[in-house]
Design a protein around this motif. Structure first.
Motif, PDB file in Angstrom:
ATOM      1  N   THR A  75       0.836  -1.194   0.000  1.00 23.30           N
ATOM      2  CA  THR A  75       0.000   0.000   0.000  1.00 23.30           C
ATOM      3  C   THR A  75       0.872   1.245   0.000  1.00 23.30           C
ATOM      4  OG1 THR A  75      -1.713  -1.180   1.197  1.00 23.30           O
ATOM      5  CG2 THR A  75      -1.798   1.221   1.253  1.00 23.30           C
ATOM      6  N   GLY A  76       0.535   2.201  -0.868  1.00 24.94           N
ATOM      7  CA  GLY A  76       1.298   3.425  -0.959  1.00 24.94           C
ATOM      8  C   GLY A  76       2.312   3.430  -2.088  1.00 24.94           C
ATOM      9  N   SER A  77       2.650   2.244  -2.632  1.00 29.02           N
ATOM     10  CA  SER A  77       3.589   2.178  -3.727  1.00 29.02           C
ATOM     11  C   SER A  77       2.947   2.676  -5.002  1.00 29.02           C
ATOM     12  CB  SER A  77       4.071   0.734  -3.904  1.00 29.02           C
ATOM     13  OG  SER A  77       4.828   0.614  -5.094  1.00 29.02           O
ATOM     14  N   ARG A  78       3.734   3.378  -5.841  1.00 28.76           N
ATOM     15  CA  ARG A  78       3.226   3.856  -7.125  1.00 28.76           C
ATOM     16  C   ARG A  78       4.038   3.257  -8.262  1.00 28.76           C
ATOM     17  NH1 ARG A  78      -1.568   6.734  -6.946  1.00 28.76           N
ATOM     18  NH2 ARG A  78      -0.880   8.406  -8.309  1.00 28.76           N
ATOM     19  N   THR A  79       4.636   2.105  -8.040  1.00 26.25           N
ATOM     20  CA  THR A  79       5.440   1.487  -9.093  1.00 26.25           C
ATOM     21  C   THR A  79       4.556   0.909 -10.194  1.00 26.25           C
ATOM     22  OG1 THR A  79       5.513  -0.614  -7.873  1.00 26.25           O
ATOM     23  CG2 THR A  79       7.319   0.950  -7.518  1.00 26.25           C
ATOM     24  N   LEU A  80       3.364   0.458  -9.839  1.00 24.46           N
ATOM     25  CA  LEU A  80       2.423  -0.015 -10.844  1.00 24.46           C
ATOM     26  C   LEU A  80       1.644   1.166 -11.387  1.00 24.46           C
ATOM     27  CD1 LEU A  80       1.004  -3.338  -9.361  1.00 24.46           C
ATOM     28  CD2 LEU A  80       2.923  -2.995 -10.903  1.00 24.46           C
ATOM     29  N   GLN A  81       1.594   1.283 -12.711  1.00 26.79           N
ATOM     30  CA  GLN A  81       1.009   2.466 -13.329  1.00 26.79           C
ATOM     31  C   GLN A  81       0.102   2.076 -14.488  1.00 26.79           C
ATOM     32  OE1 GLN A  81       4.315   4.813 -14.639  1.00 26.79           O
ATOM     33  NE2 GLN A  81       5.307   4.832 -12.639  1.00 26.79           N
ATOM     34  N   LEU A  82      -1.053   2.706 -14.545  1.00 19.95           N
ATOM     35  CA  LEU A  82      -1.904   2.596 -15.723  1.00 19.95           C
ATOM     36  C   LEU A  82      -1.425   3.612 -16.743  1.00 19.95           C
ATOM     37  CD1 LEU A  82      -5.355   2.317 -13.922  1.00 19.95           C
ATOM     38  CD2 LEU A  82      -4.245   0.501 -15.230  1.00 19.95           C
ATOM     39  N   GLN A  83      -1.396   3.220 -17.995  1.00 21.26           N
ATOM     40  CA  GLN A  83      -0.916   4.118 -19.038  1.00 21.26           C
ATOM     41  C   GLN A  83      -1.776   3.994 -20.288  1.00 21.26           C
ATOM     42  OE1 GLN A  83       3.218   3.450 -19.912  1.00 21.26           O
ATOM     43  NE2 GLN A  83       3.926   4.155 -17.916  1.00 21.26           N
ATOM     44  N   PHE A  84      -1.906   5.109 -21.000  1.00 19.78           N
ATOM     45  CA  PHE A  84      -2.519   5.085 -22.323  1.00 19.78           C
ATOM     46  C   PHE A  84      -1.416   4.744 -23.321  1.00 19.78           C
ATOM     47  CE2 PHE A  84      -5.754   7.371 -20.073  1.00 19.78           C
ATOM     48  CZ  PHE A  84      -6.936   7.074 -20.751  1.00 19.78           C
ATOM     49  N   ASP A  85      -1.591   3.641 -24.015  1.00 16.97           N
ATOM     50  CA  ASP A  85      -0.593   3.209 -24.991  1.00 16.97           C
ATOM     51  C   ASP A  85      -0.956   3.693 -26.392  1.00 16.97           C
ATOM     52  OD1 ASP A  85       1.864   1.817 -25.290  1.00 16.97           O
ATOM     53  OD2 ASP A  85       0.815   0.214 -26.343  1.00 16.97           O
ATOM     54  N   SER A  86      -1.954   4.548 -26.479  1.00 17.87           N
ATOM     55  CA  SER A  86      -2.378   5.131 -27.751  1.00 17.87           C
ATOM     56  C   SER A  86      -2.430   6.645 -27.597  1.00 17.87           C
ATOM     57  CB  SER A  86      -3.765   4.617 -28.155  1.00 17.87           C
ATOM     58  OG  SER A  86      -3.792   3.214 -28.262  1.00 17.87           O
ATOM     59  N   LYS A  87      -2.119   7.341 -28.660  1.00 17.80           N
ATOM     60  CA  LYS A  87      -2.229   8.800 -28.661  1.00 17.80           C
ATOM     61  C   LYS A  87      -3.568   9.192 -29.260  1.00 17.80           C
ATOM     62  CE  LYS A  87       0.096  13.074 -30.005  1.00 17.80           C
ATOM     63  NZ  LYS A  87       1.243  13.677 -30.719  1.00 17.80           N
ATOM     64  N   LEU A  88      -4.270  10.080 -28.571  1.00 15.11           N
ATOM     65  CA  LEU A  88      -5.557  10.543 -29.077  1.00 15.11           C
ATOM     66  C   LEU A  88      -5.351  11.697 -30.046  1.00 15.11           C
ATOM     67  CD1 LEU A  88      -6.377   8.878 -26.519  1.00 15.11           C
ATOM     68  CD2 LEU A  88      -8.324  10.425 -26.333  1.00 15.11           C
ATOM     69  N   PRO A  89      -6.229  11.849 -31.037  1.00 17.28           N
ATOM     70  CA  PRO A  89      -6.107  12.977 -31.969  1.00 17.28           C
ATOM     71  C   PRO A  89      -6.284  14.298 -31.245  1.00 17.28           C
ATOM     72  CG  PRO A  89      -8.190  11.823 -32.277  1.00 17.28           C
ATOM     73  CD  PRO A  89      -7.377  10.990 -31.343  1.00 17.28           C
ATOM     74  N   PRO A 105      -8.759   1.306 -31.788  1.00 16.62           N
ATOM     75  CA  PRO A 105      -9.243   1.431 -30.407  1.00 16.62           C
ATOM     76  C   PRO A 105      -8.142   1.908 -29.465  1.00 16.62           C
ATOM     77  CG  PRO A 105     -10.015  -0.614 -31.385  1.00 16.62           C
ATOM     78  CD  PRO A 105      -9.034  -0.023 -32.355  1.00 16.62           C
ATOM     79  N   VAL A 106      -8.523   2.737 -28.504  1.00 15.90           N
ATOM     80  CA  VAL A 106      -7.558   3.286 -27.547  1.00 15.90           C
ATOM     81  C   VAL A 106      -7.113   2.181 -26.591  1.00 15.90           C
ATOM     82  CG1 VAL A 106      -7.182   4.986 -25.726  1.00 15.90           C
ATOM     83  CG2 VAL A 106      -8.592   5.568 -27.723  1.00 15.90           C
ATOM     84  N   LYS A 107      -5.804   2.008 -26.486  1.00 15.32           N
ATOM     85  CA  LYS A 107      -5.218   0.914 -25.706  1.00 15.32           C
ATOM     86  C   LYS A 107      -4.745   1.416 -24.347  1.00 15.32           C
ATOM     87  CE  LYS A 107      -1.546  -2.602 -26.065  1.00 15.32           C
ATOM     88  NZ  LYS A 107      -0.432  -3.086 -26.931  1.00 15.32           N
ATOM     89  N   ILE A 108      -5.062   0.642 -23.294  1.00 16.03           N
ATOM     90  CA  ILE A 108      -4.640   0.937 -21.925  1.00 16.03           C
ATOM     91  C   ILE A 108      -3.815  -0.238 -21.418  1.00 16.03           C
ATOM     92  CG2 ILE A 108      -5.417   1.369 -19.562  1.00 16.03           C
ATOM     93  CD1 ILE A 108      -8.003   2.491 -20.802  1.00 16.03           C
TER      94      ILE A 108
END
Length: 290
Positions: A75-89, A105-108
């Motif tokens: 708890t409290g760690s920020r090593t795991l991250q959600l990211q957008f793997d696609s660039k939006l227009p 499709p937008v990839k996460i």
């Protein structure tokens, strides 16, 4: 009679005691006991530990490992991250499905910053995430800036009073092997009414992993225009079946568009075919309306 000795918590006992050793220890504790309450203060903490170990041993095969790709996630760690793997227009339109810049499709993804790898196994690789709308002025570079969960939540943009929710559609996205795709989601309102004039998409854990601090993901900033302007929108890149006016510098129903149509060039496919087979002819058409 065996003389009674006060039991010292943890003395001679390890956390991984075999059940047989535990039974022998219990028999030793209670042998010749006159008053059970005499032993309870010493025995209670050990019993709690045993119960916890046994419960974990039974449920672990069903829940899987308690880590992500053998990476501890306290708890409290920020090593795991959600990211957008696609660039939006840089421009989206209300009522139209949100797609990436290359119209896919937008990839996460769920990413581990320590190992610099995608989290493809473990319980966190199959969590559900929720899509939110963020103010476009939230950080300048999502790959370098850090933020807290409270800062992220403060930047979530709600709908205007009397308007529908800003996003419509499938707002909860399940991850499979650490990857998910935004489905049929669209904006219901433009971005001109907020100070920055732009939105971002944000993604955060929806359920099932509240005890772990996973860093939220944010997209690049973009403007949202009313759908009435989409009919004049250029496509980057255009598809072969797009009408020829989707190309830059050719206005819809303009002189160039009308002239090309007269020469049988109605779509990008026709334009390219003539360019390959008879470039001089295409140049002559261009010369007529230049």
């Amino acid at each position: 009679m065996v003389p009674k000795r006060p039991l010292k918590e943890g003395a001679g006992v390890t956390d991984s005691e075999h059940p047989i050793k535990r039974r022998l220890l219990l028999s030793t504790i209670f042998k010749g006991a006159r008053d059970l309450h005499e032993y309870m203060p010493h025995f209670e903490s050990r019993m709690r530990q045993w119960v916890k170990e046994e419960v974990n041993r039974v449920i672990d095969p069903f829940l899987g490992s308690s880590n992500c790709n053998n990476i501890e996630c306290p708890t409290g760690s920020r090593t795991l991250q959600l990211q957008f793997d696609s660039k939006l227009p840089h421009r989206l339109f209300t009522g139209s499905r949100i797609m990436s810049e290359d119209r896919s499709p937008v990839k996460i993804i769920l990413y581990d910053s320590n190992s610099e790898k995608l989290v493809t196994s473990g319980p966190y690789s199959s969590i559900k995430v929720k899509i939110n709308v963020l103010d476009g002025d939230f950080v300048h570079d999502q790959n370098q800036e850090e933020w807290s969960k409270k800062e992220f939540d403060r930047k979530i943009v709600e709908n205007r009073k009397g308007k529908r929710p800003l996003l419509n559609g499938e707002l909860v996205v399940p991850l499979h092997d650490g990857v998910g795709y935004i489905g049929d989601v669209s904006f219901t309102d433009n971005s001109s009414w907020i100070r920055s004039g732009r939105f971002r998409l944000g993604v955060k854990v929806h359920s099932g992993c509240e005890e772990t601090s996973i860093r939220e993901g944010i997209s690049n900033a973009f403007k949202v225009k009313d759908h009435r302007g989409e009919s004049y929108q250029k496509h980057h890149p255009p598809s072969l079946d797009d009408e020829v006016w989707r190309l830059e510098k050719i206005a819809k129903d303009g002189a160039s568009h009308k002239r090309l149509t007269q020469f049988g060039i109605s779509c990008i496919r026709d334009f390219l075919r003539l360019y390959v087979t008879n470039e001089l002819s295409l140049r002559s058409v261009r010369y007529l309306f230049s």
